[in-house]
Design a protein around this motif. Structure first.
Motif: not given
Length: 165
Positions: A4-5, A10-17, A132-138
């Motif tokens: 959830n963190e 990743l859901d912040r507007p700047l991250s989405r940009e 190559i797929a990477v699921t974020p862990t951090w």
């Protein structure tokens, strides 16, 4: 770091940009044990960073041996906006050209005619690719306004403590 963190960052507007940009820098450990950091096109599918490469790319054997990776997506302005992501690379051999590969190159500046030529060239060159797929862990977002690198955050905290003393 809890899922959830990571999702919150990743859901912040700047991250989405930043996640809508063309290139990331992929860092991994090469087979000789030395670090590598390479620019590579990517796309974000809402849960994973997806990159594609040729089936004979040297990075693949290294990623099979050690799938731990770090990604940096940033801007070219001062101060930079930086999204840092860590995760594990999952590799999948794909016949033909993965849809993600065509999508991730869709924001390059090409005329319609250039795009048709580029796609024809890609299809004639590759009989398949590796996804190559990477699921974020951090994840960490640094904007130098509301967030800073951890070392700078520490210096700011120490300065505030000195000023209070």
């Amino acid at each position: 770091m809890q899922p959830n963190e990571i999702a919150d960052i990743l859901d912040r507007p700047l991250s989405r940009e930043l996640l809508s940009r063309d290139l990331t820098r992929l860092a991994y450990v090469a087979e000789d044990g030395t670090p590598r950091a390479i620019p590579i096109a990517f796309t974000w599918n809402g849960t994973r960073i997806v990159m594609c490469t040729s089936k004979n790319a040297p990075k693949l054997s290294a990623l099979r041996r050690n799938p731990a990776v770090a990604l940096t997506i940033d801007t070219e302005v001062h101060p930079p906006k930086i999204l840092l992501i860590r995760g594990r690379a999952e590799l999948e051999v794909v016949d033909g050209i993965p849809d993600e590969y065509l999508q991730m190159n869709g924001t390059y500046q090409m005329t319609d005619e250039q795009r048709v030529e580029w796609e024809a060239e890609v299809r004639s060159l590759y009989d398949g690719m590796v996804r190559i797929a990477v699921t974020p862990t951090w994840a960490k977002l640094i904007d130098f306004d509301t967030t800073l690198p951890s070392a700078v955050e520490e210096l700011v905290r120490q300065r505030a403590e000195r000023r209070q003393a």
